[in-house]
Write an enzyme that holds these catalytic residues in place. Structure first.
Site, PDB file in Angstrom:
ATOM      1  N   PRO A 176       0.786  -1.230   0.000  1.00  0.00           N
ATOM      2  CA  PRO A 176       0.000   0.000   0.000  1.00  0.00           C
ATOM      3  C   PRO A 176       0.821   1.286   0.000  1.00  0.00           C
ATOM      4  CG  PRO A 176       0.059  -0.926   2.200  1.00  0.00           C
ATOM      5  CD  PRO A 176       0.814  -1.888   1.322  1.00  0.00           C
ATOM      6  N   GLY A 177       2.169   1.177   0.066  1.00  0.00           N
ATOM      7  CA  GLY A 177       2.973   2.392  -0.101  1.00  0.00           C
ATOM      8  C   GLY A 177       3.880   2.764   1.057  1.00  0.00           C
ATOM      9  N   ALA A 178       4.080   1.849   1.996  1.00  0.00           N
ATOM     10  CA  ALA A 178       4.911   2.187   3.166  1.00  0.00           C
ATOM     11  C   ALA A 178       6.392   2.376   2.792  1.00  0.00           C
ATOM     12  CB  ALA A 178       4.775   1.117   4.246  1.00  0.00           C
ATOM     13  N   TRP A 179       6.917   1.498   1.934  1.00  0.00           N
ATOM     14  CA  TRP A 179       8.312   1.670   1.509  1.00  0.00           C
ATOM     15  C   TRP A 179       8.456   2.974   0.728  1.00  0.00           C
ATOM     16  CZ3 TRP A 179      11.816  -3.003  -0.105  1.00  0.00           C
ATOM     17  CH2 TRP A 179      11.900  -3.898   0.962  1.00  0.00           C
ATOM     18  N   ASP A 235       2.703  -1.263  -8.765  1.00  0.00           N
ATOM     19  CA  ASP A 235       2.066  -2.453  -8.176  1.00  0.00           C
ATOM     20  C   ASP A 235       0.892  -2.922  -9.026  1.00  0.00           C
ATOM     21  OD1 ASP A 235       2.345  -3.633  -5.007  1.00  0.00           O
ATOM     22  OD2 ASP A 235       0.605  -4.307  -6.166  1.00  0.00           O
ATOM     23  N   VAL A 268       4.967  -5.339 -12.934  1.00  0.00           N
ATOM     24  CA  VAL A 268       6.359  -4.906 -13.124  1.00  0.00           C
ATOM     25  C   VAL A 268       7.063  -5.692 -14.234  1.00  0.00           C
ATOM     26  CG1 VAL A 268       8.661  -4.871 -12.040  1.00  0.00           C
ATOM     27  CG2 VAL A 268       6.688  -4.016 -10.788  1.00  0.00           C
ATOM     28  N   ASP A 302       9.843  -5.342  -2.901  1.00  0.00           N
ATOM     29  CA  ASP A 302       9.217  -6.095  -1.815  1.00  0.00           C
ATOM     30  C   ASP A 302       8.128  -6.971  -2.444  1.00  0.00           C
ATOM     31  OD1 ASP A 302       8.985  -6.773   0.871  1.00  0.00           O
ATOM     32  OD2 ASP A 302       7.590  -5.154   1.352  1.00  0.00           O
ATOM     33  N   LYS A 340      13.218  -8.764  -1.958  1.00  0.00           N
ATOM     34  CA  LYS A 340      12.677  -9.750  -1.025  1.00  0.00           C
ATOM     35  C   LYS A 340      12.687 -11.144  -1.649  1.00  0.00           C
ATOM     36  CE  LYS A 340       8.119  -9.738   0.296  1.00  0.00           C
ATOM     37  NZ  LYS A 340       7.828  -9.252   1.639  1.00  0.00           N
TER      38      LYS A 340
HETATM   39  C1  SAM Z   1       4.530  -7.269   0.664  1.00  0.00           C
HETATM   40  S1  SAM Z   1       3.616  -6.278  -0.469  1.00  0.00           S
HETATM   41  C2  SAM Z   1       4.591  -4.800  -0.571  1.00  0.00           C
HETATM   42  C3  SAM Z   1       4.503  -3.854   0.608  1.00  0.00           C
HETATM   43  C4  SAM Z   1       5.201  -2.519   0.382  1.00  0.00           C
HETATM   44  N1  SAM Z   1       6.642  -2.687   0.339  1.00  0.00           N
HETATM   45  C5  SAM Z   1       4.880  -1.503   1.460  1.00  0.00           C
HETATM   46  O1  SAM Z   1       5.739  -1.261   2.303  1.00  0.00           O
HETATM   47  O2  SAM Z   1       3.781  -0.940   1.469  1.00  0.00           O
HETATM   48  C6  SAM Z   1       3.937  -7.084  -2.022  1.00  0.00           C
HETATM   49  C7  SAM Z   1       3.288  -6.431  -3.229  1.00  0.00           C
HETATM   50  O3  SAM Z   1       3.878  -6.951  -4.409  1.00  0.00           O
HETATM   51  C8  SAM Z   1       2.919  -6.830  -5.433  1.00  0.00           C
HETATM   52  N2  SAM Z   1       3.322  -7.606  -6.610  1.00  0.00           N
HETATM   53  C9  SAM Z   1       3.532  -8.934  -6.700  1.00  0.00           C
HETATM   54  N3  SAM Z   1       3.875  -9.280  -7.943  1.00  0.00           N
HETATM   55  C10 SAM Z   1       3.896  -8.138  -8.680  1.00  0.00           C
HETATM   56  C11 SAM Z   1       4.169  -7.837 -10.053  1.00  0.00           C
HETATM   57  N4  SAM Z   1       4.490  -8.789 -10.922  1.00  0.00           N
HETATM   58  N5  SAM Z   1       4.091  -6.550 -10.446  1.00  0.00           N
HETATM   59  C12 SAM Z   1       3.754  -5.585  -9.565  1.00  0.00           C
HETATM   60  N6  SAM Z   1       3.484  -5.808  -8.260  1.00  0.00           N
HETATM   61  C13 SAM Z   1       3.552  -7.062  -7.827  1.00  0.00           C
HETATM   62  C14 SAM Z   1       1.645  -7.301  -4.746  1.00  0.00           C
HETATM   63  O4  SAM Z   1       0.510  -6.832  -5.434  1.00  0.00           O
HETATM   64  C15 SAM Z   1       1.795  -6.699  -3.349  1.00  0.00           C
HETATM   65  O5  SAM Z   1       1.099  -5.483  -3.235  1.00  0.00           O
END
Ligand code: SAM
Ligand code: NAG
Ligand code: NAG
Length: 255
Positions: free
Chosen positions: A92-95, A121, A139, A163, A203
């Protein structure tokens, strides 16, 4: 802000449960839990006691994962004012919140250089001052790749954060293979996007294929290390790979 206290990986599965809890006080939430399954109860009890969850709420980060990046940055100093950051899997955008502060992307510190943060995302991300979001976007999709290049100033990032995680199936081997596949796809984009000398933090979930990723990072970066932040739950197999001093970039340096 309803989702900001959840570990990000659980957001989709817990969204509904959480929405109902939001309407109640934590006290009643505790009682409400008793009706739930043992595993859910355990998760929620642990979650409500989690010091990183409390701190995230106090410091208004969108999710507790902010502390993982803060910790890595404190130890290894990867973000500073003026840098361009690509945040993959940013919802949701914390990083991105942490990155905006550290690279001064919103220009809050007038005396230091202004950086840039681009978050991508599959899921929607609520607007954040100082950040540009590309969502919903995959991505590893070639179309997204082109948009990323267009949006980054000078077409390159100094730091790539990932992440990203696939939705876990709970089958460890399968989930591991998928996240390694995702990291390897990201690595394929690195030559076109990362500035020479740049940094990649990604990650992974520990497992049998980690060495493949590590081998590639070691070939392409001068320094690669494994980091397990305190804020990363001990019982999870989550580990981050931090690769610094990117050796080369396609068409930009000769070595
Ligand atoms: C653990 S969360 C990230 C949290 C984020 N770092 C934060 O601090 O708010 C993992 C995210 O990776 C995204 N994700 C997974 N595969 C993806 C891809 N191929 N392209 C874009 N986003 C992807 C998921 O939708 C999810 O929102
Ligand atoms: C993202 O794009 C890649 C390449 O097109 C594809 O293999 C993968 O399944 C996509 N992921 C999602 C979650 O749509
Ligand atoms: C995970 O599941 C959610 C909700 O079902 C979906 O929107 C999202 O695209 C999925 N993420 C991946 C990486 O497949």
């Amino acid at each position: 802000a309803a989702t900001c206290l959840l570990p990000c990986s659980l957001i989709s599965s817990w969204k509904l449960a959480w929405a109902s809890l939001q309407r109640q006080s934590l006290h009643t939430a505790g009682r409400h839990c008793k009706a739930r399954s043992g595993a859910e109860h355990l998760w929620l009890t642990r979650h409500l006691k989690d010091p990183f969850v409390k701190a995230a709420k106090a410091e208004s980060y969108r999710c507790r994962s902010a502390f993982k990046l803060l910790e890595v940055n404190k130890r290894h100093r990867i973000l500073w004012p003026g840098l361009r950051v690509l945040d993959c899997g940013a919802a949701p955008g914390a990083w991105s919140q942490v990155a905006v502060q550290k690279v001064n992307a919103a220009g809050a510190e007038p005396s230091t250089p202004v950086g840039f943060v681009l978050g991508v995302d599959l899921l929607h991300i609520s607007p954040l001052e100082g950040a540009t979001f590309l969502c919903p976007a995959n991505v590893t999709d070639p179309g997204t790749f082109q948009r990323i290049q267009e949006l980054l100033p000078g077409g390159r990032a100094d730091v790539i954060l990932s992440d990203m995680a696939p939705n876990a199936t709970g089958v460890r081997g399968l989930d591991h293979d998928r996240i390694i596949g995702l990291c390897l796809s990201l690595l394929d984009m690195v030559p076109d996007i990362l500035q020479p000398g740049g940094t990649l933090l990604c990650k992974t979930w520990a497992g049998s294929q980690s060495h493949r990723l590590q081998k590639r990072l070691t070939e392409e970066f001068q320094n690669t290390r494994t980091v397990k932040p305190e804020a990363s739950r001990k019982e999870s197999s989550e580990v981050y790979l931090l690769a610094t001093q990117y050796r080369k970039a396609k068409g930009s340096v000769k070595d």
